[in-house]
Design a protein around this motif. Structure first.
Motif, PDB file in Angstrom:
ATOM      1  N   GLU A   1       0.919   8.430   5.421  1.00  7.75           N
ATOM      2  CA  GLU A   1      -0.427   7.904   5.186  1.00  7.75           C
ATOM      3  C   GLU A   1      -0.550   6.429   5.570  1.00  7.75           C
ATOM      4  O   GLU A   1      -1.637   5.890   5.634  1.00  7.75           O
ATOM      5  N   TYR A   2       0.580   5.799   5.815  1.00  7.23           N
ATOM      6  CA  TYR A   2       0.559   4.362   6.092  1.00  7.23           C
ATOM      7  C   TYR A   2       0.039   4.081   7.504  1.00  7.23           C
ATOM      8  O   TYR A   2       0.537   4.613   8.490  1.00  7.23           O
TER       9      TYR A   2
ATOM     10  N   ASP B   1       7.313  12.771  -1.857  1.00  6.87           N
ATOM     11  CA  ASP B   1       6.713  11.511  -2.292  1.00  6.87           C
ATOM     12  C   ASP B   1       6.839  10.441  -1.206  1.00  6.87           C
ATOM     13  O   ASP B   1       5.861   9.798  -0.823  1.00  6.87           O
TER      14      ASP B   1
ATOM     15  N   THR C   1       4.936  11.467   2.150  1.00  8.39           N
ATOM     16  CA  THR C   1       3.479  11.365   2.040  1.00  8.39           C
ATOM     17  C   THR C   1       3.056   9.911   2.174  1.00  8.39           C
ATOM     18  O   THR C   1       2.150   9.580   2.949  1.00  8.39           O
ATOM     19  N   ALA C   2       3.726   9.047   1.431  1.00  9.05           N
ATOM     20  CA  ALA C   2       3.387   7.623   1.494  1.00  9.05           C
ATOM     21  C   ALA C   2       3.611   7.073   2.895  1.00  9.05           C
ATOM     22  O   ALA C   2       2.801   6.302   3.418  1.00  9.05           O
TER      23      ALA C   2
ATOM     24  N   THR D   1       0.835  -1.210   0.000  1.00 13.25           N
ATOM     25  CA  THR D   1       0.000   0.000   0.000  1.00 13.25           C
ATOM     26  C   THR D   1       0.866   1.255   0.000  1.00 13.25           C
ATOM     27  O   THR D   1       0.490   2.276  -0.563  1.00 13.25           O
ATOM     28  N   VAL D   2       2.032   1.178   0.623  1.00 21.52           N
ATOM     29  CA  VAL D   2       2.958   2.321   0.625  1.00 21.52           C
ATOM     30  C   VAL D   2       3.703   2.364  -0.706  1.00 21.52           C
ATOM     31  O   VAL D   2       3.784   3.411  -1.362  1.00 21.52           O
TER      32      VAL D   2
ATOM     33  N   ASP E   1      -3.622  -0.892   6.595  1.00 21.43           N
ATOM     34  CA  ASP E   1      -3.021  -1.088   5.272  1.00 21.43           C
ATOM     35  C   ASP E   1      -2.199  -2.358   5.114  1.00 21.43           C
ATOM     36  O   ASP E   1      -1.793  -2.694   4.009  1.00 21.43           O
TER      37      ASP E   1
ATOM     38  N   LYS F   1       3.027   1.350  -3.603  1.00 20.43           N
ATOM     39  CA  LYS F   1       2.238   1.736  -4.781  1.00 20.43           C
ATOM     40  C   LYS F   1       2.130   3.248  -4.923  1.00 20.43           C
ATOM     41  O   LYS F   1       1.876   3.753  -6.014  1.00 20.43           O
ATOM     42  N   LYS F   2       2.314   3.949  -3.824  1.00 19.62           N
ATOM     43  CA  LYS F   2       2.187   5.411  -3.869  1.00 19.62           C
ATOM     44  C   LYS F   2       3.507   6.087  -4.245  1.00 19.62           C
ATOM     45  O   LYS F   2       3.545   7.292  -4.435  1.00 19.62           O
ATOM     46  N   VAL F   3       4.574   5.309  -4.277  1.00 19.92           N
ATOM     47  CA  VAL F   3       5.895   5.894  -4.535  1.00 19.92           C
ATOM     48  C   VAL F   3       6.207   5.851  -6.035  1.00 19.92           C
ATOM     49  O   VAL F   3       6.163   4.792  -6.656  1.00 19.92           O
ATOM     50  N   VAL F   4       6.520   7.009  -6.574  1.00 19.35           N
ATOM     51  CA  VAL F   4       6.838   7.120  -8.002  1.00 19.35           C
ATOM     52  C   VAL F   4       8.267   6.621  -8.222  1.00 19.35           C
ATOM     53  O   VAL F   4       9.153   6.896  -7.403  1.00 19.35           O
TER      54      VAL F   4
END
Lengths: 512, 124
Positions: free
Chosen positions: A349-350, A342, A345-346, A315-316, A355, A318-321
């Motif tokens: 939010e975890y 980036d 934020t990830a 879940t973390v 998650d 997937k948010k990282v570019v």
């Protein structure tokens, strides 16, 4: 003592006992080691004490081959160097990394892992790391909630990483360096040329330039090139007025064997039931964690490169570019801000309770096989100070991809054997005969290997003491001396290697 | 070849008895994978295995390979729990002996890869 070279009279002569070229992790570590003694140390920094856009432009250069970050933003060019934005990841190289491995062409250092032990311990202090302990058992005794995945450690083992705060050398050590009576820090002193004595066996002087139009010369008994792998090679190659191939390049090795760590998402671990993953967690402020590494015996048996896998909740992850997408600007500050935003934020939010679905991204960190075609060379373009720009050709081979695939297979077998879940490799690894790389392939901004170490001048630019072959008073500090890249981030080892060099030079100076 | 496997070998797929149909369905349930991925994924793994190991790309062969471990052959009257226990043990043995295969990126025991293949055939 701090001197701004822009404010000096043009064509000044600077003189000292030892001249350290470059004030990044290597150069500052060496200067710290030479404080408060009888020697006059000249520390040359091309930039200032703070970021300067025009200075940063001096690192601009083209890249070919495997897609890479803009060279202009891949390193920081001011006092403190790239520690100005490094993340602080540290781990030691393994014993196998120094050995001649018959399945890894051009492997084998002229020193062993044990030669660095005492220097690793000293490097820990400079990098503000915890105890010099990389055995997972030690950390598990401190914190029993650090539980290992149930794998056979003769095949997959827990390799410990420690995290520097991270130490920003530019701020942490600025006052210390400036206040040291015997350290003479010159900023805005870009070395653009090395002049050898007529016999070519020693450095006579180096030339420094800056945007103020000033040019100065520096004389010393010993010169240490500590500018990072790209710039070390560039300076040696561009110093070609006496020898067309450049300094130390009689065997066409300077700039070759450029290595990066491949850092790339590569698979997933799916667990049947929740497992306490604290040992493998990384958040801002984490002091240590483990990554999953492959034993020396297994590397030997399967003829693969050394690499590790880190685990991040999917879940973390997937948010990282991908880093190669995020680090696309020539402005390193912009890239760094994007990257930090980036990740944080990830991370923020975890929520583990919400998650953690038992799915973890596997992220590979692996050495690049030494490859003479992966190299730094000179371009035809000149920078604003009239120095030829560097050009990078980054070339990967099927070896790296085959190794990544095998590492997942070995972990997958262990996870399957333990009965806790399964491992799946990403689509780009599915076909064992496909050696192409996906668009998100990136490196760790870890530049290594352009002045590699060997006792044989035909195999390396520097010897085991980091002295440029056949040039008596020219040494190289930093990751450019690496023969192989290992899996860990290079900073800890480059500081250790620099301290080893520092000891050697000190011993030599005492004997003179 | 045991009597049981001989029997299985000669049963035509489309006209098998209800008992055999249940038995085949039980064989086609990879226990561990069912807990960590969905039916669609198992189906895809199964199709990939058939493509990768073409000589096993039929129900008869897969049933034979799954029910017979060399020492013991499952009877088609076996209860589901017995089938699961038998195959779980084979999966464990596969991992213990590195009898594994990478299929569609998954690192699997050969037994569970065959189960996926059988699943993809029976669920067509």
């Amino acid at each position: 003592m701090h001197i701004d070279a822009r404010k000096m009279d043009n064509d000044s002569m600077i003189q000292g006992d030892i001249c350290i070229i470059g004030a990044g992790a290597a150069g500052i570590s060496m200067a710290l080691d030479w404080m408060h003694n009888a020697y006059k140390v000249i520390l040359l920094e091309g930039g200032g004490l703070e970021y300067d856009e025009r200075i940063q432009e001096l690192y601009d250069g083209k890249t070919t081959g495997q897609h890479y970050y803009p060279l202009q933003s891949a390193r920081l060019h001011y006092f403190g160097g790239t520690t100005g934005h490094w993340a602080g990841f540290c781990s030691t190289f393994d014993a196998i990394d120094f050995k001649k491995r018959d399945w890894v062409p051009h492997s084998g250092w002229p020193i062993q892992r044990s030669d660095l032990d005492s220097f690793y311990a000293r490097a820990h202090e400079i990098l503000e790391l915890g105890p010099y302990q990389y055995d997972v058992d030690y950390w598990q005794k401190q914190d029993p909630s650090l539980i290992s995945l149930p794998v056979d450690k003769s095949i997959v083992w827990n390799k410990v990483w420690q995290f520097s705060p991270p130490t920003r050398f530019g701020t942490k050590y600025r006052d210390t360096i400036i206040n040291a009576a015997n350290i003479h820090l010159y900023t805005y002193a870009n070395v653009t040329d090395i002049t050898l004595q007529e016999n070519g066996n020693a450095v006579k002087e180096v030339t420094v330039k800056n945007y103020a139009g000033k040019m100065h010369r520096v004389k010393a008994k010993i010169f240490v090139l500590a500018c990072c792998s790209i710039q070390n090679a560039r300076i040696l190659l561009a110093s070609n007025k006496q020898f067309p191939a450049g300094v130390g390049n009689q065997n066409d090795l300077v700039g070759r064997f450029f290595m990066e760590h491949l850092e790339i998402k590569s698979g997933e671990l799916r667990l049947e039931k929740p497992f306490p993953m604290k040992l493998y967690d990384y958040h801002f402020g984490t002091k240590m964690r483990a990554e999953l590494a492959i034993s020396e015996e297994q590397q030997r048996e399967h003829k693969i490169l050394n690499g590790t896998l880190s685990l991040t909740p999917m879940t973390v992850a997937k948010k990282v570019v991908p880093m190669i997408d995020i680090w696309s600007s020539k402005d390193p500050r912009k890239n760094s801000d994007n990257l930090t935003r980036d990740f944080s934020t990830a991370d923020k939010e975890y929520d583990p309770a919400k998650d953690d679905h038992g799915i973890y991204e596997l992220f590979t960190r692996i050495e690049q096989a030494p490859n003479p075609n992966s190299r730094i060379s000179l371009d035809n373009d000149l920078d604003a100070l009239g120095m030829t720009k560097a050009m990078l050709h980054w070339e990967l081979t099927p070896f790296e991809k085959r190794s990544i695939r095998k590492i997942h297979e070995l972990l997958g077998q262990q996870i399957g054997k333990s009965g806790i879940g399964r491992v799946k490799m990403m689509d780009y690894l599915k076909d064992e005969n496909d050696f192409s790389w996906p668009d998100f392939t990136g490196g760790g901004w870890h530049h290594m290997g352009t002045t590699r170490m060997s006792d044989d001048p035909k195999q390396g630019v520097v010897n085991a003491h980091c002295q440029v072959h056949s040039i008596d008073n020219l040494f190289v500090a930093g990751a450019s001396c690496y023969v192989t890249a290992a899996a860990p981030n290079p900073t800890l080892t480059l500081v250790a290697l620099t301290l080893r060099l520092s000891d050697y030079i000190r011993g030599r100076m005492r004997r003179v | 070849m045991t009597a049981a496997t001989t029997a299985a070998f000669y049963f035509p797929n489309l006209s098998c008895s209800s008992k055999e149909s249940t038995f085949i369905k039980n064989l086609a349930q990879p226990d561990k994978l069912q807990h960590i991925c969905d039916a669609q994924t198992i189906h895809e793994i199964g199709e990939a295995y058939q493509h990768q190991v073409k000589q096993e790309s039929n129900q008869t062969t897969l049933v034979q390979l799954l029910r017979d471990n060399g020492n013991k052959s499952l009877d088609e009257s076996a209860e589901n729990a017995a089938v699961v226990a038998f195959l779980d043990e084979r999966v464990r043995q596969d991992f213990k002996t590195n009898n594994t295969i990478v299929v569609d990126g998954w690192v699997l025991s050969v037994t569970e890869a065959r189960q996926c293949a059988l699943f993809s055939l029976t669920e067509k």
